[in-house]
Design a protein around this motif. Structure first.
Motif, PDB file in Angstrom:
ATOM      1  N   LEU A   1       4.266   2.985  -0.407  1.00 59.41           N
ATOM      2  CA  LEU A   1       4.463   2.355   0.950  1.00 59.41           C
ATOM      3  C   LEU A   1       5.142   1.347   0.826  1.00 59.41           C
ATOM      4  O   LEU A   1       6.042   1.066   2.295  1.00 59.41           O
ATOM      5  CB  LEU A   1       2.953   1.828   1.809  1.00 59.41           C
ATOM      6  CG  LEU A   1       1.820   3.323   1.925  1.00 59.41           C
ATOM      7  CD1 LEU A   1       0.838   2.735   2.381  1.00 59.41           C
ATOM      8  CD2 LEU A   1       2.723   4.603   2.858  1.00 59.41           C
TER       9      LEU A   1
ATOM     10  N   GLU B   1       8.118   0.398   3.894  1.00 59.48           N
ATOM     11  CA  GLU B   1       8.693  -1.011   4.319  1.00 59.48           C
ATOM     12  C   GLU B   1       9.884  -0.968   4.080  1.00 59.48           C
ATOM     13  O   GLU B   1      10.365  -1.143   5.135  1.00 59.48           O
ATOM     14  CB  GLU B   1       6.960  -1.363   4.423  1.00 59.48           C
ATOM     15  CG  GLU B   1       6.191  -1.138   4.622  1.00 59.48           C
ATOM     16  CD  GLU B   1       4.782  -1.829   4.382  1.00 59.48           C
ATOM     17  OE1 GLU B   1       5.526  -2.871   3.451  1.00 59.48           O
ATOM     18  OE2 GLU B   1       3.636  -1.583   5.039  1.00 59.48           O
TER      19      GLU B   1
ATOM     20  N   GLU C   1       6.932   1.050  11.265  1.00 60.31           N
ATOM     21  CA  GLU C   1       7.709  -0.050  11.016  1.00 60.31           C
ATOM     22  C   GLU C   1       9.281   0.382  12.005  1.00 60.31           C
ATOM     23  O   GLU C   1       9.839  -0.177  12.336  1.00 60.31           O
ATOM     24  CB  GLU C   1       8.546   0.342   9.516  1.00 60.31           C
ATOM     25  CG  GLU C   1       7.314   0.198   8.510  1.00 60.31           C
ATOM     26  CD  GLU C   1       6.771  -1.152   8.579  1.00 60.31           C
ATOM     27  OE1 GLU C   1       8.215  -2.543   8.398  1.00 60.31           O
ATOM     28  OE2 GLU C   1       5.681  -1.945   8.846  1.00 60.31           O
TER      29      GLU C   1
ATOM     30  N   THR D   1       3.132   5.380   8.554  1.00 59.05           N
ATOM     31  CA  THR D   1       3.530   3.884   7.979  1.00 59.05           C
ATOM     32  C   THR D   1       4.814   4.449   8.447  1.00 59.05           C
ATOM     33  O   THR D   1       5.296   2.999   8.710  1.00 59.05           O
ATOM     34  CB  THR D   1       3.630   3.460   5.972  1.00 59.05           C
ATOM     35  OG1 THR D   1       2.688   3.939   5.657  1.00 59.05           O
ATOM     36  CG2 THR D   1       4.832   2.002   6.009  1.00 59.05           C
TER      37      THR D   1
END
Ligand SMILES: *Cc1c(COP(=O)(O)O)cnc(C)c1O
Length: 373
Positions: free
Chosen positions: A356, A360, A260, A256
């Motif tokens: 998560l 983010e 990103e 993740t």
């Protein structure tokens, strides 16, 4: 963030699983000194790591010191300046002289091409660190060690669960040290181990972890106390079956962050150059902030996130040669890659249970600081 987000958070297993092992302690009535749970954990770890010898200790640092004592090193040891204080202190506390070798920019481990220039007639060993679980150049380092008849001790504190070509990374070198500190991926509250092949080392390692005592009537060495106790082993036995799941979860967190942050110019280094055959443990998520490309410094990112209750860590900074206790001895030593890494490195939060969504949000905050934004 409403609640504080730290760089890591210790994993706690389901309590009833730990309790079941504690019940065994109440039955055996043995709390320490090579009790049944320590022996059981040793065996389980030998299997998990496919290691011939696993010697459990009270913590990783003591394990490292005992490796140094047990291998009877003298003189100079070539090591890395980009590590935790423990690595260097283990040498200095045992009367050895650390000689610092610069690291490589690709994965921040010891640069094998810079080792040979540092070898003198006093050198007896090389002590590299698989920093963040990135494998050192193990084959090249082994070849150098053989050529000059040096021992290799790996500080493998970050490597639990990492495999290279199917082989546990902790089985390289003459001896590897594992740390099972609460903040490590796999832990026994506090704890550590030495992993090695040569069974003849066991005698000295065992003596040094128990006051140098060899038998009721014989104290043969000047040793301290570094024995693992039964409660530590109980935690280790409880945590071990959860490892696969824990590594899987961290892999998703890592993916993740990568997704990103990939597009953000000036944020790099969050994965080493893809080497095939390596299974990572995703224990850490370090990034490098290049101020020229990103537009802000690493410290800008660190303080901005701190204001939002996100506590990242600038490790490893300062590098060892800049510590107050060492800097006078190492003036004039040039370690440009390590210096730059120390200035640019930032470890982002990663632990089991980190949402998560939070990953983010952290990534977005970083992206918004960039000059392209
Ligand atoms: C954690 C750590 C150690 C020390 O281990 P402890 O179990 O905390 O004593 C040594 N070296 C490195 C690189 C570490 O991260």
């Amino acid at each position: 963030m409403e609640e504080n987000i730290y760089v890591t958070r210790p994993y706690l297993p389901p309590k009833q699983e730990f309790d079941a092992y504690c019940n065994q302690i109440w039955e055996s009535n043995q709390l320490t000194n090579h009790g049944p749970l320590v022996l059981q954990l040793q065996q389980k770890l030998q299997e998990y790591l496919s290691a011939e010898q696993v010697n459990l200790m009270v913590n990783g640092h003591q394990a490292l010191e005992i490796a140094v004592k047990g291998l009877e090193l003298t003189g100079e040891v070539i090591t890395t300046p980009f590590t935790f204080a423990s690595t260097t202190h283990a040498l200095t506390l045992n009367g050895l002289t650390p000689v610092f070798c610069d690291i490589r920019a690709t994965d921040l481990t010891m640069d094998p091409d810079k080792i040979e220039d540092l070898i003198t007639e006093k050198t007896t060993a090389i002590m590299p660190v698989h920093v963040y679980g990135h494998p050192c150049a193990v084959e090249k380092i082994q070849a150098i060690a053989e050529k000059y008849n040096l021992k290799v001790i790996y500080d493998a504190a970050h490597t639990f669960g990492v495999r290279k070509d199917g082989r546990s990374l902790a089985t390289y070198g003459d001896v590897s040290m594992l740390s099972f500190h609460a903040t490590k991926l796999y832990h026994t509250i506090e704890g550590g181990a030495l992993v090695y092949r040569d069974a003849s080392y066991t005698r000295l390692f065992d003596a040094y972890k128990n006051f140098g005592i060899e038998s009721e009537e014989r104290v043969s060495y000047v040793g301290g106390n570094a024995k693992m106790n039964e409660f530590q082993a109980a935690m280790g036995l409880t945590n071990l079956p959860h490892m696969r799941q824990l590594i899987e979860e961290r892999k998703v967190i890592t993916q993740t962050y990568r997704r990103e942050l990939q597009k953000v110019q000036g944020i790099t280094g969050f994965y080493p150059e893809r080497e095939t055959g390596i299974e990572y443990n995703y224990a850490y998520f370090p990034i490098m902030v290049d101020p020229a490309l990103f537009g802000r410094t690493r410290d800008d990112v660190y303080f901005a996130l701190k204001k939002k209750n996100i506590f990242t860590r600038r490790y490893f900074w300062p590098i060892i040669t800049d510590f107050d206790c060492y800097k006078n001895q190492y003036q004039g030593v040039s370690l440009p890659v390590a210096e730059r890494a120390g200035q640019q490195i930032l470890c982002l939060p990663i632990y089991n249970g980190l949402k998560l969504e939070t990953v983010e949000q952290i990534s977005t905050l970083i992206a918004q600081m960039s000059k392209q934004y």
